[in-house]
Design a protein around this motif. Structure first.
Motif, short mmCIF file in Angstrom:
data_model
loop_
_atom_site.label_atom_id
_atom_site.label_comp_id
_atom_site.label_asym_id
_atom_site.label_seq_id
_atom_site.Cartn_x
_atom_site.Cartn_y
_atom_site.Cartn_z
N ILE A 358 0.89 -1.21 -0.07
CA ILE A 358 0.23 -0.02 -0.09
C ILE A 358 1.01 1.13 -0.13
N GLU A 359 1.87 1.24 0.74
CA GLU A 359 2.85 2.40 0.71
C GLU A 359 3.36 2.71 -0.57
N LYS A 360 3.87 1.43 -1.33
CA LYS A 360 4.55 1.48 -2.61
C LYS A 360 3.43 2.10 -3.57
N VAL A 361 2.36 1.63 -3.63
CA VAL A 361 1.23 2.27 -4.72
C VAL A 361 1.12 3.61 -4.22
N GLN A 362 1.10 3.98 -2.96
CA GLN A 362 0.74 5.58 -2.54
C GLN A 362 1.92 6.35 -3.45
N VAL A 363 2.95 5.79 -3.25
CA VAL A 363 4.12 6.64 -3.81
C VAL A 363 3.94 6.96 -5.30
N SER A 364 3.34 5.83 -5.94
CA SER A 364 3.34 5.84 -7.59
C SER A 364 2.26 6.78 -7.50
N ILE A 365 1.44 7.42 -6.98
CA ILE A 365 0.22 7.94 -7.25
C ILE A 365 0.41 9.50 -6.55
N GLN A 366 1.54 9.80 -6.09
CA GLN A 366 1.88 10.74 -5.00
C GLN A 366 1.22 12.05 -5.63
N SER A 367 1.66 12.31 -6.88
CA SER A 367 1.21 13.64 -7.60
C SER A 367 -0.34 13.79 -7.56
N GLN A 368 -1.01 12.78 -7.68
CA GLN A 368 -2.36 12.56 -7.74
C GLN A 368 -3.04 12.88 -6.31
N VAL A 369 -2.36 12.15 -5.29
CA VAL A 369 -2.85 12.59 -4.00
C VAL A 369 -2.88 14.08 -3.72
N THR A 370 -1.44 14.58 -3.94
CA THR A 370 -1.04 15.92 -3.48
C THR A 370 -2.04 16.84 -4.17
N SER A 371 -2.23 16.67 -5.49
CA SER A 371 -2.94 17.71 -6.31
C SER A 371 -4.49 17.92 -5.91
N THR A 372 -4.94 16.64 -5.40
CA THR A 372 -6.46 16.51 -5.03
C THR A 372 -6.49 16.86 -3.37
N ASN A 373 -5.42 17.08 -2.83
CA ASN A 373 -5.32 17.29 -1.48
C ASN A 373 -5.84 16.17 -0.54
N THR A 374 -5.96 14.91 -0.78
CA THR A 374 -6.38 13.87 -0.07
C THR A 374 -5.41 13.19 0.89
N ASP A 375 -5.99 12.90 2.04
CA ASP A 375 -5.07 12.26 2.93
C ASP A 375 -5.45 10.71 2.93
N ILE A 376 -4.48 9.90 2.85
CA ILE A 376 -4.35 8.60 2.70
C ILE A 376 -3.83 8.02 4.13
#
Lengths: 500, 133
Positions: A358-376
């Motif tokens: 899950i950590e690994k996948v989070q890293v791969s979508i980091q830009s999407q997470v940051t740009s949408t201001n999502t907390d995972i």
């Protein structure tokens, strides 16, 4: 005369000796058979017990009971009622008796005994009743147990959920239960006239006979096989047959014990499934070979056309054609992916750490997470390992995370909680968001269908959930969903626990 | 100057061969491109050449699904030939079935598994790869 008297005396002595011998033999027989004597003198109202009778009653040496005391030794209820009844009849009607009764000994032990009574009459009046008293406790109990076992066997045999049969060494249906009759359509009487050879499918007979021979020769204790019988109406009945052998003490075969389970329906279902699988594989083959060759030609033709005649690409239709061709190729590759998934899985399973993936996948979508201001928030237990293929696990996690981000609700900060729990055979991990939610009443059934989308988001593609679900199932897992419109969605994914 | 002197394409699909011819010419892939429309024709023509070592193509582009003798049968036959000169064999197919990829890998004489369509970029890449090795 004198001599005669002496001779007579000698003879009497001899006779006396013989009588003594007989008495001794009788005494020995009585003690071996645990048989005692008794006598009730009605005139004198006395009771005589021999030593063995006394021993059977576990009474002290020299004890002799009164008539009433004697009767009180019999266990109240059936035994006492019986002895009173037969004794009274012996006294009143001269009927002798031989009954099995239970007594309670002087020491309080309950034992079974055989009581034989003979009445003696003088001038129409009963003077005495005498007889034998024998300890039959052991044999009585053994007999009782045997009866119970017989009954147990009979009930097990008759009411077993599957067919049970005793087959003679010649193959005759000696005894069958009702289930066998139901299975084969014959009555017990009809079956008794048949051998199993008569109604076995010819293709299955050789194997059956071979196994039976091995059983007879002591090469095996039992055997199991799937075989076909013909029922009374000449229909094929598929049966799972289980055969063992009964032998006598000397090891000589007596008969076979067969258990029959009707698997006809299962067999038909299996055949259907196999045929369907075959068709599915053919379909997959058509997709991955035949259709695919046309789509690749299409895409080649389009690109060649553009290179050789650049003007044609300026035509309005050209980009649409290219797009359609690309989509077609993509769809085919998805279809193919799903069909080949099952065969891919077997050899490539590994134990994977869920938290790390899950950590690994989070890293791969980091830009999407940051740009949408999502907390995972990854709260998955670091000790949880699942059985999966790395690429599948990544794809599964990726799909649920991007799904949650895609369908976040405007106007509130998006958050995704991931947590896991351990089940005996599975690790269940949940991906819980606070997004738009799905109306499960309306869309629940088609949630995981191909090309089903529920939101008018531009980049909604149903293929994601469809593939994800197929991957989860190919890994031997399953997925559940809970959702409330405008509250959020929780996907709960069960994957095989790698620790088991 | 062309990248290769002589390549051979075995494929029953006329559109594909027409296009491959075009693409190969576009990137100047080979001086001589030889086409066979099925495995049998190819075997009959190539077997004696492989044995003698004369007039052998440098690369064979082999399709899998073909009438009469398919790509697999072609490979099975060619394995038995005691050829003088090494020939590079590419399996070129539209099949994306992993079972086919796996099966192709099991042949040591197959150098590469290529999924159609053939593009100019792909040919350039093949050429670059070969020069590397």
């Amino acid at each position: 005369m004198k001599l005669k008297t002496v001779e007579l005396l000698d003879q009497l002595v001899e006779i006396g000796k013989e009588i003594k011998n007989y008495q001794e033999i009788l005494g020995r027989v009585k003690s071996i058979a645990k048989m005692g004597l008794w006598e009730v003198n009605l005139e004198k109202q006395t009771v005589f017990w021999s030593d063995i009778t006394r021993q059977i009653h576990e009474a002290e040496d020299g004890y002799s009971p009164s008539v009433e005391e004697g009767i009180n030794f019999y266990v109240e209820g059936e035994s006492r009622d019986l002895i009173i009844k037969v004794f009274t009849r012996a006294v009143e009607k001269g009927e002798n008796y031989d009954v099995e009764v239970e007594i309670r000994t002087a020491k309080g032990n309950r034992i079974w005994a055989r009581a034989i009574g003979i009445s003696e009459f003088k001038d129409g009046k009963c003077e005495r009743v005498y007889g034998l008293f024998q300890d039959i406790n052991e044999s009585y109990i053994r007999r009782q147990e045997l009866e119970q076992q017989k009954e147990l066997f009979r009930q097990t045999f008759e009411y077993a959920p599957n067919g049970m049969a005793l087959i003679s060494l010649e193959g005759k249906w000696v005894q069958v239960n009702q289930q066998v009759c139901n299975m084969l359509g014959y009555t017990k009487e009809e079956l008794a006239k048949l051998t199993f050879h008569d109604i076995t499918h010819p293709e299955d007979l050789d194997l059956d006979l071979k196994l039976l021979e091995e059983l007879m020769a002591g090469k095996r204790e039992s055997y199991q096989m799937e075989k076909r019988y013909y029922d009374k109406y000449n229909h094929i009945v598929w049966v799972l047959l289980s055969v063992s052998m009964m032998k006598n003490k000397a090891g000589k075969p007596l008969h076979f014990v067969s258990q029959l389970t009707d698997i006809t329906e299962k067999k038909l279902l299996l055949e259907k499934t196999l045929a369907q699988n075959e068709r599915l594989l053919n379909f997959a083959h058509i997709v991955s070979h035949n259709l695919r060759s046309h789509t690749s030609n299409f895409s080649m033709l389009l690109s060649m056309m553009k290179m050789e005649h650049p003007d044609t690409a300026k035509n309005d239709y050209y980009p649409m054609l290219t797009q359609s061709s690309d989509k077609l190729q993509e769809t085919l590759s998805y279809l193919n992916e799903i069909v080949v998934m099952q065969s891919e899985v077997k050899d490539n399973i590994e134990a994977l750490n869920l938290y790390e993936y899950i950590e690994k996948v989070q890293v791969s979508i980091q830009s999407q997470v940051t740009s949408t201001n999502t907390d995972i928030i990854n709260r998955v237990d670091k000790n949880h390992f699942v059985e999966a293929i790395p690429a599948y696990l990544e794809s599964i996690i990726l799909n649920f995370l991007t799904n949650s981000i895609k369908y976040r609700a405007e106007g509130r900060k998006a958050n995704i909680n991931i947590f896991s729990e351990e089940h005996p055979h599975f690790i269940a991990f949940s991906v819980k968001d606070n997004g738009l939610g799905i109306d499960l009443k309306r869309n629940g059934k088609k949630l995981f269908g191909m090309y089903k989308t529920f939101h008018d988001k531009e980049d909604s593609r149903g293929i994601g959930l469809f593939i994800t679900k197929s991957q989860i199932e190919a890994l031997g897992g399953r997925v559940e969903v809970e959702s409330e419109v405008n509250q959020g969605t929780t996907f709960k994914i069960y994957l095989r626990n790698a620790k088991v | 100057m062309s990248k290769f002197n002589h390549v051979c394409v075995i494929d029953d699909d006329p559109i594909y061969t027409y296009l491959t011819d075009k693409v190969m010419k576009m990137v100047d892939f080979s001086n001589h491109i030889e086409f066979f429309k099925d495995g049998e024709d190819a075997l009959n023509s190539l077997k004696p050449r492989l044995r003698s070592g004369r007039n052998v193509p440098e690369i064979i582009f082999l399709d899998l699904n073909m009438p009469i003798i398919d790509g697999w049968q072609f490979l099975d036959e060619i394995v038995k030939v005691n050829y003088k000169k090494k020939v590079i064999i590419y399996v070129v197919t539209s099949s994306i079935d992993p079972a086919d990829t796996k099966r192709a890998e099991s042949y040591s004489i197959v150098d590469k598994y290529v999924v159609k369509p053939i593009t100019p970029e792909m040919l350039e890449e093949l050429f670059a790869d070969m020069n590397k090795n």
